[in-house]
Write an enzyme that holds these catalytic residues in place. Structure first.
Site, PDB file in Angstrom:
ATOM      1  CB  SER A 103       7.638   2.288   3.389  1.00 57.07           C
ATOM      2  OG  SER A 103       6.678   1.581   4.123  1.00 57.07           O
ATOM      3  CG  ASP A 242       4.564  -1.937   3.551  1.00 54.79           C
ATOM      4  OD1 ASP A 242       5.080  -3.040   3.816  1.00 54.79           O
ATOM      5  OD2 ASP A 242       4.922  -0.888   4.105  1.00 54.79           O
ATOM      6  CG  ASP A 244       9.187  -1.528   3.961  1.00 56.28           C
ATOM      7  OD1 ASP A 244       7.943  -1.532   4.029  1.00 56.28           O
ATOM      8  OD2 ASP A 244       9.914  -1.024   4.836  1.00 56.28           O
TER       9      ASP A 244
END
Length: 450
Positions: A103, A242, A244
């Protein structure tokens, strides 16, 4: 039974340290294949997607080998936003989707999370079953039953079309000048295409991943470059995802950041005005009090879940609602996607901008964000501070001083020996003083327990 590998958002860690090692990933792939491939007589099909971290290649290969050893067929998506993997898992009728990503964390970290055939994260019972299978010796299926792997054709194109389909057909983004910060992550080849194909004039930044620069001074956790770019290019707004692609923040034409609470406010009010809200809004313990009060003033129900998108999702399902999210920008619109999706959340806000004819700055103007002060109190050992009479008394005194114009949250971290002391109120100096006052009490209680 406590889980050994799975945390609140999959299996996470630093590359090379357990459990993010080739050996453990091979075993995880095999165990997941054993559990997820049980149903039906034919080969199960599992999708694997990843973000742009250099370690993704290694982990992808290890998981692929493990799944094949369990007799599961693999479809490789390549770099793909997490919500895109959830979508393709569902529409491809796959048995599961695997996401290789950490992430918003730096490139040194990585992680694995799974989606079920419905595009939802796996339930706890399935994660426990995978962990139990990992304790067994790895036995490869007979050669004739080994899984096969191949590339999934045009995964990015299919997801781009899906994202565009969530935007009202009668609307477009013609003439809107947008700067998109892709965080050098999984959405670098997807997000600019979505917005430009809907008509926006797009300037993409942080869209040149090299395996090491994901989230580095860019993306939703580092918006300074985006703020500067929006002002310099005289853009109407900016978007930051972000690494991902499941979180987003936005920037208005003045370079001011709109976090998840502000975006949730704009989206909820737009739906409410159109009669499409269908219930209330779910936030978390950390959602700003200003959002709760602004929604209450418009008679929109609001409830708080524990911190974490899985808890927001659970509350939405429990209440039969569709809209919820976190301050971090992890926003969920259940009528459009089964998980948090940064691109779809942005499109929801952009639809409100286009329909209203107002700017982001104008749309957020009805929301007053309360100042918050957060202090992390480090513990030498885990202590139930909420069970301490001394802490409870200190909290009561702070709440009495704040009245209805503030909140106190004491939240032990789930990943480190830290208690987060958060106080929120109208007066920044007051809450700063009260936060330090309460943190001192927590430290004393922790010291007495040591």
């Amino acid at each position: 039974m406590a889980k050994r590998f799975f945390g609140t958002d999959g299996v996470r860690g630093k590359m090379g340290d357990e459990p993010i090692t080739p050996e453990t990933m091979l075993k995880l792939g095999w165990a997941a294949g054993r559990v997820l491939g049980k149903r039906g007589g034919d080969h199960a099909k599992v999708l694997i997607g990843k973000d742009t971290r250099v370690s993704g290649y290694l982990l992808e290969s290890a998981l692929e080998a493990g799944l094949s050893a369990a007799g599961v067929d693999i479809r490789l998506l390549g770099p793909m936003p997490t919500p895109g993997i959830a979508y393709l898992t569902r529409t491809a009728r796959a048995r599961a989707g695997v996401v290789i990503s950490a992430s918003h964390n730096p490139y040194e970290d990585n992680g694995i999370k799974f989606f079920g055939p419905d595009g939802m994260k796996l339930p706890d019972a399935t994660e426990l079953a995978i962990e139990e299978a990992m304790a067994e010796p790895l036995r490869t299926v007979p050669p004739a039953e080994l899984g096969k792997a191949k590339r999934y054709d045009d995964a990015a194109g299919r997801y781009i079309e899906f994202c565009k389909s969530t935007f009202p057909h009668r609307l477009n983004l013609e003439g809107l000048r947008i700067v998109v910060d892709c965080a050098n992550g999984a959405a670098y080849h997807v997000a600019p295409a979505v917005f430009s194909e809907l008509g926006a004039i797009v300037t993409a930044i942080a869209n040149d991943p090299d395996g090491f620069n994901i989230n580095r001074e860019c993306g939703s956790t580092h918006p300074k470059h985006l703020q500067k770019s929006v002002v310099e290019k005289n853009a109407d707004l900016g978007i930051a995802l972000d690494g991902d692609g499941d979180r987003c923040i936005m920037v208005d034409s003045f370079g001011q950041v709109l976090d998840g609470d502000m975006l949730l406010y704009i989206a909820a009010l737009a739906r409410h005005a159109a009669g499409r809200l269908h219930g209330g809004v779910a936030g978390t313990l950390m959602t700003n009090l200003g959002l709760e009060q602004a929604l209450s003033a418009r008679k929109i129900p609001f409830k708080r879940a524990s911190v974490g998108d899985r808890y927001v999702l659970s509350m939405l399902q429990q209440e039969g609602w569709e809209v919820g999210g976190e301050t971090s920008g992890h926003l969920i619109f259940l009528d459009k996607s089964t998980t948090g999706d940064g691109i779809i959340a942005v499109l929801e806000v952009l639809a409100a901008v286009v329909q209203s004819g107002k700017s982001l700055a104008e749309l957020k103007s009805g929301l007053t964000i309360f100042p918050q002060t957060m202090i992390n109190v480090r513990m030498s050992q885990r202590v139930d501070v909420n069970g301490s009479a001394m802490v409870r008394q200190a909290v009561s005194e702070v709440e009495r001083e704040l009245g209805q114009a503030g909140r106190v949250v004491l939240r032990p971290s789930g990943t480190e020996p830290v208690v987060r002391v958060m106080i929120e109120g109208r007066d920044a100096q007051q809450i700063e003083r009260l936060a330090h006052q309460l943190a001192d009490v927590v430290r004393r209680v922790a010291g007495q327990a040591a």
